[in-house]
Design an enzyme around this catalytic site. Structure first.
Site, PDB file in Angstrom:
ATOM      1  N   ARG B 654      -7.004   8.088  -2.337  1.00 27.52           N
ATOM      2  CA  ARG B 654      -6.868   9.536  -2.414  1.00 27.52           C
ATOM      3  C   ARG B 654      -5.410   9.927  -2.648  1.00 27.52           C
ATOM      4  NH1 ARG B 654      -7.657  14.220   2.136  1.00 27.52           N
ATOM      5  NH2 ARG B 654      -7.837  15.905   0.597  1.00 27.52           N
ATOM      6  N   ASN B 657      -0.589  14.358  -2.380  1.00 31.24           N
ATOM      7  CA  ASN B 657       0.193  15.478  -2.884  1.00 31.24           C
ATOM      8  C   ASN B 657       0.400  15.243  -4.371  1.00 31.24           C
ATOM      9  OD1 ASN B 657       2.421  17.059  -3.802  1.00 31.24           O
ATOM     10  ND2 ASN B 657       3.120  17.336  -1.691  1.00 31.24           N
ATOM     11  N   GLN B 664       6.156  10.078  -8.531  1.00 33.79           N
ATOM     12  CA  GLN B 664       6.264   8.655  -8.176  1.00 33.79           C
ATOM     13  C   GLN B 664       5.741   7.767  -9.297  1.00 33.79           C
ATOM     14  OE1 GLN B 664       7.899   6.969  -6.180  1.00 33.79           O
ATOM     15  NE2 GLN B 664       7.066   6.852  -4.139  1.00 33.79           N
ATOM     16  N   GLY B 727      -0.569   3.417  -0.860  1.00 32.93           N
ATOM     17  CA  GLY B 727       0.824   3.666  -1.237  1.00 32.93           C
ATOM     18  C   GLY B 727       0.933   3.634  -2.751  1.00 32.93           C
ATOM     19  N   GLU B 730       4.920   1.607  -6.002  1.00 30.75           N
ATOM     20  CA  GLU B 730       5.178   0.450  -6.854  1.00 30.75           C
ATOM     21  C   GLU B 730       4.190   0.284  -7.995  1.00 30.75           C
ATOM     22  OE1 GLU B 730       7.173  -2.685  -4.227  1.00 30.75           O
ATOM     23  OE2 GLU B 730       6.074  -1.435  -2.838  1.00 30.75           O
TER      24      GLU B 730
END
Ligand code: FES
Ligand code: FES
Lengths: 169, 763
Positions: B654, B657, B664, B727, B730
């Site tokens: 999910r 934001n 990112q 996350g 990367e």
């Protein structure tokens, strides 16, 4: 080495620098001797643009120049862009809105650079990609003119959206 | 993998799952494009980075660096430096007090953050070209730099290996790679390679890279007596730096405080306690002054390592329908003679494709160079370059669409471990990317699109990055004024940590964002691990969730004891946190936190919680995925490559934001474009010295290099992660270099197998 006492005009204020080593760069004078740490040192050799400030409305890399050379000039830093009542400069607002940064380290330089760049552009100064007449800002012109300001976080897309929005105002 | 790990894994397989996070679809704040909370501070220059701290009576340090790779310092002349005005102290191996060598950064599960086993200043032995050999402290930075430049050393050189190419033959298999087996095999791969409809066998090389965060490393050290030390440091691991520096000086870990509220980018380069930190602390102790050591850009290159070089072989065979029969991914990376980090480039294919037979593994070789370290998507960034270029080449052999070939080999379970995937929507990510990019109109033939002097091509590649979760502690406090705060020592380098955790805390406690605060970036707060492995968001979220639950239970206990409370009869299962208080789930009655606390006569309730080990990672194969699409143009005469279009399609759980997430993803893609086209840390193979230690000569992408980058994402929550999230720091860089190389092939018909793809390789 003889030390020097002189004054700088920064963001409309007069700052007296006492007994300054002549090797002190404009950037270090602003940061370490005037306590205005918005301008950043990313390389200290003119390669990243993090130290960009405005002198008489033009953008310069303040790490590449000595403080002594700027007596009597009108220096503006990121701290001097917002209105006196604290309301943000249109570019500052647009950077927040378009997420024109991540870590924020390059941001003061990007914004000062954008202020100077827009003035150059409006004055009709050509860039390396200008072919004949200065073309529209969106696209190659903006990207070329902002390429002196590195952003390792890679906020370039947000940065140009922010600049275009502020330029349209 | 150790036997113990294997046993634990098989036990965990039969353990029941945790129920999915209650907030997995909750969207009052989560899932919304909320502007970065620290944005106004960042655009006005108010954000205080390490070197910005005003400290009274500050002295300044500078370093001198060795100019040989290995040997002994036979003499060091400091007289000229000491004679300069303002110089307070010069320390070399001849007079530096003893410091202990700290423990090396492990696999991320401990607090150790040492970066090298070489002694710093406490030895006449040199282990790399650029090792600090002198520390100067002066009244001003100008004086310190000038004095450091006047230190003169002579050396007796020893033989050593500084060339990666020369060292490849000596590579050895390490015991483990990040806790995983260094090599995994199944079936007779040679046989599978030899009997097939199509086969490729290519060798790829990638050069060393440096993180080059625009903020150079810096530290301010201030002692309070002999036993208490405060460090302002550009750290992405405050707790690790505190522990490590405590080891160096023989202090108790809680007597070292590391403060880092704003960090100007890290990308892995600020995860270790690099030697400048201990030298700054030493300078402060020996002079009795607070000291700032702001590294020069060149200095960062000299003492802070970057990404390893690699050589990788990819051999794949397939039947005529494209099914992978034999799959080999093997090769070598480098570490140094004084550190241990075999970068895990062989991880991606272990989880990406169905394969009949495979041999996937890696070796490592030791160089007399600055220690290598993790840099954005260590392993996956360079590994996907080789694997995904290889798959592209195979697609041309098979005359198959490279997207179809990948989908043909999409596995149902982890191809190596056999574990089920926790959440994998690769097909959806590809469908979204294909659609958005307009992939279907791409001509199959390479070298078939021309626009004036430019060849045009489109390429695609898969990206992938694991889900990690680290043991993390947090404290949550709810106060009688109706506000709440969560605290953990984690860090914010621009990922949006503060903002997203504030969104989370508000959502979790049913408070408005304006009434909650997230505090971080200080090692004295409850423990958080390194901001690395794209693990911080979920690791912190779980700790905050569990500490928050403890606080809610305590508040409910107060209410239960109170005759007047509408919650008197409620059990914890019956209630939810919402509308600034605790309410019955069904009937809706309840009361505010403020009411409960004020009646109980308490100012606040708080609780600490430390999360358990990430058992879910042993049960499930947990990864993020990307489909990277790009279009390049390549100049027919000069070979110049320009990336002119990009679509990144991501499957990363999910999205918490969207606005910050897109930043990112783009940031990762942009660093990947640098990796593809321009970035290379150039070592002189004879001397082991970096030849381009500056931003003028190490070329990171600039504004003009970056086209519009479109980002789409599946937004499919992972039922086995906190908030359903992964996350995302990367994943963005993975697959990028391959997508560019594949597009360059499509444009020109030339397969470039060594990064960066510079003009000369296309002439
Ligand atoms: S600090 Fe001045 S250009 Fe980089
Ligand atoms: S925002 Fe981090 S360098 Fe630009």
């Amino acid at each position: 080495m003889p030390l020097h006492t002189f004054q700088l005009q920064i963001n409309g204020d007069t700052r007296t620098l006492s007994n300054l080593d002549p090797r002190v760069s404009l950037l270090d004078a602003i940061r370490d001797h005037c306590g205005l740490t918005g301008a950043k040192k990313g390389c200290n050799q003119g390669a990243c643009g993090a130290c960009t400030v405005l002198v008489d409305g033009e953008r310069i890399n303040s790490c590449l120049t000595l403080a002594l050379q700027y007596e009597g000039r009108d220096i503006r830093t990121i701290e001097g862009l917002a209105e006196a009542d604290g309301s943000l400069h249109p570019l500052q607002k647009a950077f927040v809105e378009h997420d024109g940064f991540q870590c924020g380290f390059c941001t003061p330089g990007q914004i000062c650079s954008a202020v100077g760049m827009l003035a150059e552009y409006k004055a009709g100064a050509p860039s390396a990609v200008t072919d004949g007449e200065v073309g529209e800002l969106a696209g190659a012109e903006l990207q070329e003119r902002m390429s002196g300001n590195l952003c390792r976080c890679g906020a370039y897309v947000g940065i140009r959206e922010a600049i275009l929005e502020a330029a349209a105002q | 993998m150790s036997i113990l790990n294997k046993v634990i894994r098989s036990v965990v397989q039969v353990m029941p799952d945790q129920a999915p996070d209650e907030l997995i679809a909750s969207n009052r704040y989560l899932g919304r494009s909320i502007n970065r909370l620290n944005g106004p501070d960042k655009v006005t220059g108010k954000a205080t980075f390490t070197a910005d701290y005003p400290v009274a009576n500050l002295a300044h340090a500078a370093l001198a660096y060795s100019t040989i790779a290995k040997g002994r310092i036979t003499s060091i002349d400091t007289k000229a430096a000491e004679a300069l005005p303002g110089v307070i102290l010069v320390l070399t191996h001849e007079n530096a007090p003893e410091m202990k060598v700290p423990k090396e950064f492990g696999d991320g599960s401990s607090n150790d953050a040492g970066t090298t086993q070489a002694k710093i200043l406490n030895t006449d032995h040199v282990s790399w070209n650029g090792q600090p050999i002198a520390l100067v402290v002066a009244e001003t930075p100008e004086q310190a730099e000038a004095a450091a430049a006047r230190i003169h050393a002579t050396y007796e050189k020893e033989d050593c290996v500084t060339s990666f190419e020369a060292a490849i033959g000596d590579a050895k298999q390490p015991k483990a790679i990040m806790g995983e087996d260094p090599e995994v095999t199944r079936g007779d791969v040679e046989q599978a390679l030899s009997q097939s409809a199509a086969r490729i066998d290519l060798t790829f090389t990638t050069p060393p890279h440096n993180h080059n965060a625009i903020e150079p490393h810096a530290c301010i050290a201030q002692w309070d007596g002999k036993d208490d030390l405060t460090l302002y440091d550009t750290s992405q691991f405050t707790a690790g730096v505190a522990t490590t520096i405590a080891q160096v000086f023989g202090l108790k870990a809680d007597h070292v405080r590391v403060v880092a509220p704003y960090v100007g980018g890290g990308f892995g380069g600020k995860g270790g306690a690099w030697p400048y930190i201990q030298l700054c602390a030493l300078a402060a102790r020996e002079t009795g002054r607070p000291v700032r050591l702001a590294m020069t850009r060149e200095g960062v290159f000299r003492i802070v390592g970057g990404r390893t070089p690699s050589q990788q072989r990819v051999a794949i065979s397939a039947d005529d329908a494209g099914k992978f029969l034999g799959f080999v991914h093997e090769g070598v990376t480098a570490q140094s003679t004084h550190n241990h980090f075999p970068e895990q480039f062989s991880f991606p294919p272990r989880h990406l494709y169905s394969m009949e037979a495979y041999r996937i593994g890696q070796k490592v070789t030791d160089l007399s160079r600055v220690a290598n370290t993790f840099m954005r998507a260590p392993g996956e960034s360079i590994g996907t370059f080789a694997v995904e270029s290889g798959i592209d080449a195979l697609a041309y052999e098979l005359k198959m669409c490279p997207v179809a070939l990948r989908m043909r080999n999409e596995p149902d379970a982890d191809p190596v471990s056999g574990s089920p995937f926790s959440s994998r929507h690769m097909r959806k990510a590809y469908e979204m990317g294909v659609e958005r990019f307009g992939w279907k109109s791409r001509p199959a033939e390479p070298r078939s699109q021309r626009d004036g002097d430019w060849w045009i091509g489109q390429g695609v590649a898969t990206g992938t990055y694991p889900v990690y979760r680290m043991v993390t502690a947090a404290r949550v406090r709810i106060s009688a004024d109706g506000t709440a705060v969560a605290q953990t020592s984690c860090q914010e380098m621009g990922m949006g940590t503060e903002t997203v955790q504030t969104q989370h805390l508000a959502e979790r406690l049913g408070l408005p964002m304006s009434k909650v605060r997230f505090e971080y970036g200080d090692s004295t707060l409850p423990y958080a691990g390194v901001a690395g492995g794209s693990s911080q968001t979920v690791s912190v979220a779980l700790a905050v969730q569990e500490a928050g639950a403890k606080v809610l239970k305590e508040l409910l206990a107060l209410a239960q004891k109170d005759e007047r409370s509408p919650l008197r009869e409620a059990n914890f299962e019956d209630v939810v946190a919402k509308d600034e208080g605790i309410f019955w789930r069904v009937s809706g009655g309840g009361e505010s936190y403020a009411a409960i606390l004020s009646r109980a006569g308490k100012d606040f309730v708080e609780a600490d919680h430390k999360t358990g080990a990430p058992m879910e990672l042993l049960k499930y194969s947990m990864h993020s995925y990307a489909a990277q699409f790009c279009e390049v143009r390549v100049h027919a005469l000069s070979g110049e490559v320009r990336v002119q279009r990009w679509v990144g399609s991501f499957d990363t759980g999910r999205i918490l934001n969207p606005k910050m997430a897109v930043s990112q993803f783009r940031g990762g893609i942009i660093m990947g474009i640098g990796m593809a086209l321009t970035e290379e840390t150039m070592f002189d193979d004879r001397t082991g010295r970096i030849m381009n230690p500056s931003l003028a000569e190490y070329h990171v992408p600039v504004q003009a290099d970056i086209p519009d980058i479109e980002v789409v994402y599946t937004n499919e929550p992972d039922p086995h992660t906190p908030l359903g999230a992964h996350g995302i720091g990367e994943i963005g860089i993975t697959g990028v270099a391959a997508a560019v190389a594949n597009a360059v092939y499509h444009a020109t018909g030339k397969r470039v197998t060594s990064l960066p793809i510079t003009l000369d390789k296309l002439m």
